[in-house]
Design an enzyme around this catalytic site. Structure first.
Site, PDB file in Angstrom:
ATOM      1  N   GLY A   1       0.837  -1.197   0.000  1.00  0.00           N
ATOM      2  CA  GLY A   1       0.000   0.000   0.000  1.00  0.00           C
ATOM      3  C   GLY A   1       0.866   1.238   0.000  1.00  0.00           C
ATOM      4  O   GLY A   1       2.049   1.188  -0.373  1.00  0.00           O
TER       5      GLY A   1
ATOM      6  N   ALA B   1       2.753   6.212   3.370  1.00  0.00           N
ATOM      7  CA  ALA B   1       2.305   6.730   4.670  1.00  0.00           C
ATOM      8  C   ALA B   1       1.800   5.588   5.546  1.00  0.00           C
ATOM      9  O   ALA B   1       2.125   5.504   6.739  1.00  0.00           O
ATOM     10  CB  ALA B   1       1.205   7.771   4.459  1.00  0.00           C
TER      11      ALA B   1
ATOM     12  N   GLU C   1       5.681  -3.237   1.010  1.00  0.00           N
ATOM     13  CA  GLU C   1       5.833  -2.902  -0.415  1.00  0.00           C
ATOM     14  C   GLU C   1       4.998  -1.650  -0.639  1.00  0.00           C
ATOM     15  O   GLU C   1       3.769  -1.715  -0.655  1.00  0.00           O
ATOM     16  CB  GLU C   1       5.301  -4.041  -1.297  1.00  0.00           C
TER      17      GLU C   1
ATOM     18  N   CYS D   1       1.845   0.470  -8.972  1.00  0.00           N
ATOM     19  CA  CYS D   1       2.954   0.927  -8.115  1.00  0.00           C
ATOM     20  C   CYS D   1       4.176   1.273  -8.959  1.00  0.00           C
ATOM     21  O   CYS D   1       4.870   2.228  -8.680  1.00  0.00           O
ATOM     22  CB  CYS D   1       3.299  -0.127  -7.066  1.00  0.00           C
TER      23      CYS D   1
HETATM   24  P1  NAD Z   1      -3.285   2.492   1.387  1.00  0.00           P
HETATM   25  O1  NAD Z   1      -1.984   2.536   2.103  1.00  0.00           O
HETATM   26  O2  NAD Z   1      -4.223   3.588   1.526  1.00  0.00           O
HETATM   27  O3  NAD Z   1      -4.080   1.177   1.808  1.00  0.00           O
HETATM   28  C1  NAD Z   1      -3.486  -0.123   1.738  1.00  0.00           C
HETATM   29  C2  NAD Z   1      -4.077  -0.990   2.823  1.00  0.00           C
HETATM   30  O4  NAD Z   1      -3.657  -0.468   4.098  1.00  0.00           O
HETATM   31  C3  NAD Z   1      -5.603  -0.968   2.842  1.00  0.00           C
HETATM   32  O5  NAD Z   1      -6.055  -2.252   3.161  1.00  0.00           O
HETATM   33  C4  NAD Z   1      -5.911   0.036   3.944  1.00  0.00           C
HETATM   34  O6  NAD Z   1      -7.162  -0.129   4.536  1.00  0.00           O
HETATM   35  C5  NAD Z   1      -4.796  -0.244   4.918  1.00  0.00           C
HETATM   36  N1  NAD Z   1      -4.500   0.853   5.839  1.00  0.00           N
HETATM   37  C6  NAD Z   1      -4.725   2.177   5.661  1.00  0.00           C
HETATM   38  N2  NAD Z   1      -4.276   2.879   6.737  1.00  0.00           N
HETATM   39  C7  NAD Z   1      -3.747   1.966   7.594  1.00  0.00           C
HETATM   40  C8  NAD Z   1      -3.100   2.064   8.859  1.00  0.00           C
HETATM   41  N3  NAD Z   1      -2.914   3.226   9.473  1.00  0.00           N
HETATM   42  N4  NAD Z   1      -2.639   0.924   9.431  1.00  0.00           N
HETATM   43  C9  NAD Z   1      -2.791  -0.275   8.821  1.00  0.00           C
HETATM   44  N5  NAD Z   1      -3.413  -0.431   7.629  1.00  0.00           N
HETATM   45  C10 NAD Z   1      -3.880   0.690   7.017  1.00  0.00           C
HETATM   46  O7  NAD Z   1      -2.917   2.221  -0.150  1.00  0.00           O
HETATM   47  P2  NAD Z   1      -3.928   2.036  -1.350  1.00  0.00           P
HETATM   48  O8  NAD Z   1      -4.465   3.348  -1.757  1.00  0.00           O
HETATM   49  O9  NAD Z   1      -4.892   0.935  -1.053  1.00  0.00           O
HETATM   50  O10 NAD Z   1      -2.974   1.474  -2.491  1.00  0.00           O
HETATM   51  C11 NAD Z   1      -2.248   2.277  -3.354  1.00  0.00           C
HETATM   52  C12 NAD Z   1      -0.811   2.335  -2.900  1.00  0.00           C
HETATM   53  O11 NAD Z   1      -0.255   1.012  -2.875  1.00  0.00           O
HETATM   54  C13 NAD Z   1       0.073   3.129  -3.842  1.00  0.00           C
HETATM   55  O12 NAD Z   1       0.950   3.925  -3.085  1.00  0.00           O
HETATM   56  C14 NAD Z   1       0.837   2.043  -4.588  1.00  0.00           C
HETATM   57  O13 NAD Z   1       2.082   2.471  -5.108  1.00  0.00           O
HETATM   58  C15 NAD Z   1       1.009   1.015  -3.538  1.00  0.00           C
HETATM   59  N6  NAD Z   1       1.276  -0.309  -4.111  1.00  0.00           N
HETATM   60  C16 NAD Z   1       2.554  -0.781  -4.001  1.00  0.00           C
HETATM   61  C17 NAD Z   1       2.873  -2.004  -4.575  1.00  0.00           C
HETATM   62  C18 NAD Z   1       4.266  -2.548  -4.492  1.00  0.00           C
HETATM   63  O14 NAD Z   1       4.479  -3.727  -4.828  1.00  0.00           O
HETATM   64  N7  NAD Z   1       5.253  -1.757  -4.085  1.00  0.00           N
HETATM   65  C19 NAD Z   1       1.876  -2.744  -5.247  1.00  0.00           C
HETATM   66  C20 NAD Z   1       0.582  -2.226  -5.307  1.00  0.00           C
HETATM   67  C21 NAD Z   1       0.293  -0.998  -4.733  1.00  0.00           C
END
Ligand code: NAD
Length: 468
Positions: free
Chosen positions: A222, A225, A244, A278
């Site tokens: 994700g 942040a 990741e 990503c």
């Molecule tokens: P996000 O961080 O908003 O959410 C990801 C997950 O984390 C969700 O399930 C969300 O509910 C959870 N979450 C949110 N706040 C949290 C907290 N404080 N504690 C624990 N969990 C929490 O990200 P998103 O918008 O769902 O996804 C997009 C992001 O993911 C982009 O930055 C993208 O680059 C990244 N991404 C990275 C990869 C990689 O392999 N590096 C692959 C796919 C997506």
């Protein structure tokens, strides 16, 4: 409309929090999914269920765990069309692409089903009357927290690697794709004993509760942040954080490169999945000698992509993307294509080409999770490399060049987990990399993910003294 439940110790039931969430489809704004979110108590119960199921699953023969994962993969494959429809309706990916990403997830499950039972160990050069070895075992309970942008493939990687190595799991899918996560879990779970795979639903609050729980690993894909707050939570509990996260991947277009071909690569990297990847191309450094024809060709590519591009996941993300674009325009960038929110329903945003960008602009410095191609003209390959390397992220980078020495310099010097030469996407199966800086930590995929999901134990077996 999908009515989504949580799964704890083999029982499907609605979450017990007071909050209900409705997901609306990004194409037309119609309600798609409704879910009563998991409470903190639900999260705690799911972690307890996983903890209770852990010893027996850890003692299950690796071959049997692999066989269970193969069977689970076949169940997902059999429902691939349905799963792709759900994914598409929740997050907007065209159904054909959603099918491809389910197929990728199924392939990953089968790979881990094969690799898990042969996961390594080694014997050591001990004394004649002893046996010394390093044995790998499961870590225990793994919290898996996943995003919405490729919800099945990403979840299959982490779930497959965790389960086949004998860990039990609590999965929390993204609040933007809860039905996709729920349907995936309902296909996988029947192939494992109760409590081995649990599912909780919710957004940041449920994720934070899970990350702060007494688990052994928090594996999250994700945003940066979120990754940082999970790393802080893990520092408090002692759990291992496997992250990741986001990227701001550069694309360098060297002198002497065919500008039309380079533009097609740039467009693919920036606009595929509406820029919600990503490793999407996030900033482009083009050599002055090819800049003009490159920008003309990229603008033509962008208007061709506008005919087929899907929506962004929702209007919240669209506002963030547009905000970054409007700031760049205010600070002196020029939009050669797109650059404004279109009228009409849904969360569409046009493929956007910006020229005259500078290092300080958010479109160059931060991740822009939308179809935006910001371009800066540079005077040398060295300048491009220096600017590309100057980033708070370190996920991946692409270089388009005819020069072997530039290619060598690029892959050796760029501080990113992945470097691609002359192709924005691609790579052999089995590759894995360490993301750098704000892009995360640890191996999030590939065979090395099995190492992350296991602990090594050094064992010394000494023969009893003679005469006992
Ligand atoms: P996000 O961080 O908003 O959410 C990801 C997950 O984390 C969700 O399930 C969300 O509910 C959870 N979450 C949110 N706040 C949290 C907290 N404080 N504690 C624990 N969990 C929490 O990200 P998103 O918008 O769902 O996804 C997009 C992001 O993911 C982009 O930055 C993208 O680059 C990244 N991404 C990275 C990869 C990689 O392999 N590096 C692959 C796919 C997506």
């Amino acid at each position: 409309m999908f009515e989504v439940a949580q799964l704890i110790a083999g029982a499907w039931e609605p979450g017990r929090s007071a909050h209900r969430l409705t997901v609306v489809g990004p194409a037309d704004g119609h309600p798609v999914t409704t879910v009563t979110l998991s409470s903190d108590e639900d999260v705690a119960a799911a972690v307890s269920a996983a903890r209770e199921a852990a010893p027996a699953w850890a003692r299950t023969a690796p071959g049997a765990r692999g066989a269970a994962l193969h069977a689970a993969a076949e169940a997902v494959d059999a429902a691939a069309g349905e799963l792709a429809e759900i994914m598409s309706s929740e997050m907007g990916k065209p159904v054909g692409e959603a099918r491809d990403s389910v197929a990728a997830g199924v392939g990953t499950l089968h790979q881990y089903a094969e690799l898990g039972p042969t996961h390594r160990g080694r014997t050591l050069a001990g004394n004649y009357d002893a046996v010394d070895l390093m044995a790998y075992g499961p870590r225990g309970v793994v919290a898996v927290i996943t995003p919405w942008n490729d919800p099945v493939a990403v979840a299959c990687g982490l779930l497959g690697a965790a389960l086949v190595t004998g860990n039990t799991v609590v999965h929390k899918p993204s609040e933007r794709t809860p039905a996709t996560g729920w349907r995936l879990a309902s296909l996988l779970a029947p192939h494992f004993p109760d409590g081995v795979l649990n599912l909780v639903n919710g957004g940041g609050a449920a994720g934070a509760a899970l990350a702060a729980s007494p688990v052994d690993v928090v594996a999250q894909v994700g945003s940066t942040a979120t990754g940082r707050s999970i790393a802080a939570a893990c520092a408090r509990t002692g759990a291992k954080a496997l992250l990741e996260n986001g990227g701001s991947d550069p694309l360098i277009v060297d002198a002497g490169v065919d500008p039309v071909w380079a533009a097609s690569q740039a467009a693919l990297g920036s606009f595929a999945n509406s820029g919600q990847i990503c490793v999407a191309v996030e900033r482009i450094y083009v050599h002055r000698t090819v800049a003009e024809p490159f920008l003309a060709a990229l603008t033509a590519e962008a208007s061709a992509w506008s005919e087929k591009i899907g929506p962004l996941v929702d209007r919240r993300l669209r506002d963030t993307v547009d905000d970054q674009v409007q700031h760049a325009l205010k600070d002196g960038a020029t939009a050669l294509c797109g650059g404004a929110v279109p009228p009409g329903p849904g969360a569409f945003y046009p493929p956007t080409v910006l020229c005259g960008c500078t290092d300080e602009m958010a479109v160059m410095r931060e991740e822009t999770f939308g179809p935006v191609a910001p371009v800066m003209t540079v005077d040398s390959f060295d300048e491009a490399l220096t600017r590309a390397a100057d980033s708070p992220y370190g996920l991946a980078a692409t270089v388009l060049t005819r020069s072997m020495s530039h290619a060598q310099q690029a892959w050796r010097d760029l501080p990113t987990g992945t470097v691609k030469i002359n192709a924005v996407f691609g790579g052999a199966p089995g590759g894995a990399a360490h993301p750098r800086r704000g892009s995360g930590q640890g191996y999030g995929y590939g065979p090395e993910l099995l190492d992350e999901m296991t602990v090594a134990k050094a064992v010394h077996l000494q023969a009893p003294p003679s005469g006992w």
